[in-house]
Motif scaffolding. Structure first.
Motif, PDB file in Angstrom:
ATOM      1  N   LEU A  28      -5.407   8.133  -5.627  1.00 51.19           N
ATOM      2  CA  LEU A  28      -4.656   8.349  -6.860  1.00 51.19           C
ATOM      3  C   LEU A  28      -5.060   9.613  -7.603  1.00 51.19           C
ATOM      4  O   LEU A  28      -4.460   9.961  -8.627  1.00 51.19           O
ATOM      5  CB  LEU A  28      -4.826   7.147  -7.791  1.00 51.19           C
ATOM      6  CG  LEU A  28      -4.220   5.827  -7.299  1.00 51.19           C
ATOM      7  CD1 LEU A  28      -4.585   4.695  -8.249  1.00 51.19           C
ATOM      8  CD2 LEU A  28      -2.720   5.932  -7.154  1.00 51.19           C
ATOM      9  N   GLN A  31      -2.716  12.240  -9.705  1.00 53.28           N
ATOM     10  CA  GLN A  31      -1.397  11.694  -9.987  1.00 53.28           C
ATOM     11  C   GLN A  31      -1.168  11.610 -11.495  1.00 53.28           C
ATOM     12  O   GLN A  31      -2.086  11.367 -12.276  1.00 53.28           O
ATOM     13  CB  GLN A  31      -1.219  10.322  -9.339  1.00 53.28           C
ATOM     14  CG  GLN A  31      -1.192  10.373  -7.821  1.00 53.28           C
ATOM     15  CD  GLN A  31      -0.662   9.106  -7.201  1.00 53.28           C
ATOM     16  OE1 GLN A  31      -0.007   8.287  -7.850  1.00 53.28           O
ATOM     17  NE2 GLN A  31      -0.936   8.924  -5.919  1.00 53.28           N
ATOM     18  N   HIS A 130       6.225  -7.379 -10.385  1.00 57.00           N
ATOM     19  CA  HIS A 130       6.450  -6.521  -9.234  1.00 57.00           C
ATOM     20  C   HIS A 130       5.987  -7.167  -7.924  1.00 57.00           C
ATOM     21  O   HIS A 130       5.854  -6.490  -6.905  1.00 57.00           O
ATOM     22  CB  HIS A 130       5.745  -5.179  -9.428  1.00 57.00           C
ATOM     23  CG  HIS A 130       6.461  -4.267 -10.383  1.00 57.00           C
ATOM     24  ND1 HIS A 130       6.419  -4.436 -11.742  1.00 57.00           N
ATOM     25  CD2 HIS A 130       7.265  -3.185 -10.157  1.00 57.00           C
ATOM     26  CE1 HIS A 130       7.145  -3.503 -12.334  1.00 57.00           C
ATOM     27  NE2 HIS A 130       7.669  -2.735 -11.393  1.00 57.00           N
ATOM     28  N   PRO A 189      -1.448   0.715  -0.108  1.00 56.16           N
ATOM     29  CA  PRO A 189      -0.346   1.164  -0.966  1.00 56.16           C
ATOM     30  C   PRO A 189       0.027   0.153  -2.047  1.00 56.16           C
ATOM     31  O   PRO A 189       0.421   0.546  -3.147  1.00 56.16           O
ATOM     32  CB  PRO A 189       0.806   1.370   0.034  1.00 56.16           C
ATOM     33  CG  PRO A 189       0.137   1.666   1.330  1.00 56.16           C
ATOM     34  CD  PRO A 189      -1.105   0.813   1.326  1.00 56.16           C
ATOM     35  N   ILE A 190      -0.111  -1.138  -1.752  1.00 52.64           N
ATOM     36  CA  ILE A 190       0.181  -2.150  -2.772  1.00 52.64           C
ATOM     37  C   ILE A 190      -0.873  -2.098  -3.877  1.00 52.64           C
ATOM     38  O   ILE A 190      -0.551  -2.171  -5.070  1.00 52.64           O
ATOM     39  CB  ILE A 190       0.236  -3.554  -2.139  1.00 52.64           C
ATOM     40  CG1 ILE A 190       1.404  -3.640  -1.150  1.00 52.64           C
ATOM     41  CG2 ILE A 190       0.370  -4.636  -3.223  1.00 52.64           C
ATOM     42  CD1 ILE A 190       1.472  -4.959  -0.397  1.00 52.64           C
ATOM     43  N   ALA A 192      -2.682   0.517  -4.704  1.00 50.80           N
ATOM     44  CA  ALA A 192      -2.474   1.763  -5.440  1.00 50.80           C
ATOM     45  C   ALA A 192      -1.325   1.618  -6.432  1.00 50.80           C
ATOM     46  O   ALA A 192      -1.419   2.059  -7.594  1.00 50.80           O
ATOM     47  CB  ALA A 192      -2.203   2.910  -4.469  1.00 50.80           C
ATOM     48  N   ASN A 193      -0.241   0.978  -6.003  1.00 53.36           N
ATOM     49  CA  ASN A 193       0.883   0.755  -6.910  1.00 53.36           C
ATOM     50  C   ASN A 193       0.467  -0.151  -8.061  1.00 53.36           C
ATOM     51  O   ASN A 193       0.857   0.075  -9.222  1.00 53.36           O
ATOM     52  CB  ASN A 193       2.059   0.140  -6.151  1.00 53.36           C
ATOM     53  CG  ASN A 193       3.301  -0.004  -7.005  1.00 53.36           C
ATOM     54  OD1 ASN A 193       3.639   0.896  -7.772  1.00 53.36           O
ATOM     55  ND2 ASN A 193       3.979  -1.126  -6.874  1.00 53.36           N
ATOM     56  N   ARG A 196      -1.469   1.887 -10.587  1.00 52.49           N
ATOM     57  CA  ARG A 196      -0.550   2.729 -11.366  1.00 52.49           C
ATOM     58  C   ARG A 196       0.169   1.901 -12.426  1.00 52.49           C
ATOM     59  O   ARG A 196       0.318   2.337 -13.580  1.00 52.49           O
ATOM     60  CB  ARG A 196       0.457   3.412 -10.454  1.00 52.49           C
ATOM     61  CG  ARG A 196      -0.090   4.580  -9.634  1.00 52.49           C
ATOM     62  CD  ARG A 196       1.034   5.261  -8.840  1.00 52.49           C
ATOM     63  NE  ARG A 196       2.080   5.708  -9.734  1.00 52.49           N
ATOM     64  CZ  ARG A 196       2.098   6.893 -10.346  1.00 52.49           C
ATOM     65  NH1 ARG A 196       1.120   7.761 -10.138  1.00 52.49           N
ATOM     66  NH2 ARG A 196       3.083   7.213 -11.162  1.00 52.49           N
ATOM     67  N   LEU A 197       0.620   0.718 -12.052  1.00 54.20           N
ATOM     68  CA  LEU A 197       1.276  -0.155 -13.019  1.00 54.20           C
ATOM     69  C   LEU A 197       0.323  -0.553 -14.146  1.00 54.20           C
ATOM     70  O   LEU A 197       0.700  -0.563 -15.323  1.00 54.20           O
ATOM     71  CB  LEU A 197       1.799  -1.407 -12.319  1.00 54.20           C
ATOM     72  CG  LEU A 197       3.003  -1.221 -11.394  1.00 54.20           C
ATOM     73  CD1 LEU A 197       3.230  -2.474 -10.571  1.00 54.20           C
ATOM     74  CD2 LEU A 197       4.251  -0.869 -12.187  1.00 54.20           C
ATOM     75  N   SER A 200       0.000   2.343 -16.478  1.00 56.58           N
ATOM     76  CA  SER A 200       1.221   2.519 -17.274  1.00 56.58           C
ATOM     77  C   SER A 200       1.284   1.510 -18.414  1.00 56.58           C
ATOM     78  O   SER A 200       1.639   1.855 -19.550  1.00 56.58           O
ATOM     79  CB  SER A 200       2.454   2.382 -16.378  1.00 56.58           C
ATOM     80  OG  SER A 200       2.514   3.423 -15.425  1.00 56.58           O
TER      81      SER A 200
END
Length: 217
Positions: A28, A31, A130, A189-190, A192-193, A196-197, A200
């Motif tokens: 990350l 980003q 999500h 990837p899950i 990492a997402n 990020r969430l 946010s």
């Protein structure tokens, strides 16, 4: 003006060659979260004293608005958003410099505990929306993860500017779990997402949600 989010992960420990926290955190690096914030990723040693020293140096260097320390939790199948750090070191195994404190405080004369200042329940709710398994965790353990969490909250509480901070435990990566029977894992990837969430939500939520996040055991 670009603002900084500091993400930290740990080096491998206990003979492993990977630590899921660092593998995901470093992916990350650089980003952008929202319009103004950029992720700075840093590696912490899996060592009680050295990790706190380095963490304090990184906070002074980067002057972040948000700090999230990420750790690996074997046996956990979900994102664990930690609620509370306790002033206790009680190591079941030595750290990476062969220190194994037992029944010692993280900080002499420090308070018994610090609470996360992340919107932990809002983060859990967003991750679940999500399709990412997530939970509020009531304990970060008594190993280096908890010590870093405690040290982070102590540092944040003594800054002259507001910093939102906390700790997240993540599962093994699939490649780590492959040779460990019945060990849960989550794809990089899950994770990492999910991070990020979480970031946010931390930027947007001024107050946490009033949802039950307690435990019966």
């Amino acid at each position: 003006m670009t603002k900084t989010i500091l993400l930290t992960g740990f080096e491998p420990f206990a003979g492993d060659t990977l630590n899921s926290s660092w593998e995901v955190v470093r992916a990350l690096a650089g980003q952008r979260i929202g319009h103004e914030h950029v992720v700075v990723s840093e590696l912490l040693p899996c060592a009680f004293d050295d990790s706190l020293l380095q963490l304090n140096q990184l906070i002074a260097l980067h002057q972040p608005e948000i700090v999230v320390a990420v750790g690996q939790a074997s046996g956990r199948a979900a994102f664990s958003i930690e609620r509370v750090a306790i002033n206790l070191k009680d190591a079941a195994i030595p750290d990476n410099v062969w220190q194994q404190p037992v029944d010692q405080p993280v900080m002499e004369d420090g308070p018994s505990a610090y609470f996360s200042t992340l919107p932990i329940k809002a983060i859990v709710a967003r991750l679940r929306e999500h399709g990412i398994p997530a939970e509020v965790s009531q304990s970060a353990g008594t190993y280096v993860c908890n010590a870093v969490f405690y040290g982070l909250m102590h540092a944040a509480s003594n800054l002259q500017r507001p910093v939102r901070a906390g700790f997240v435990h993540i599962p093994y990566l699939p490649e780590q779990a492959a040779n460990r029977a019945a060990s849960p894992s989550m794809a990089g990837p899950i994770i990492a997402n999910g991070l990020r969430l979480a970031l946010s939500v931390t930027l947007s939520a001024k107050q946490d949600l009033k949802l039950s996040g307690g435990a019966t055991h």
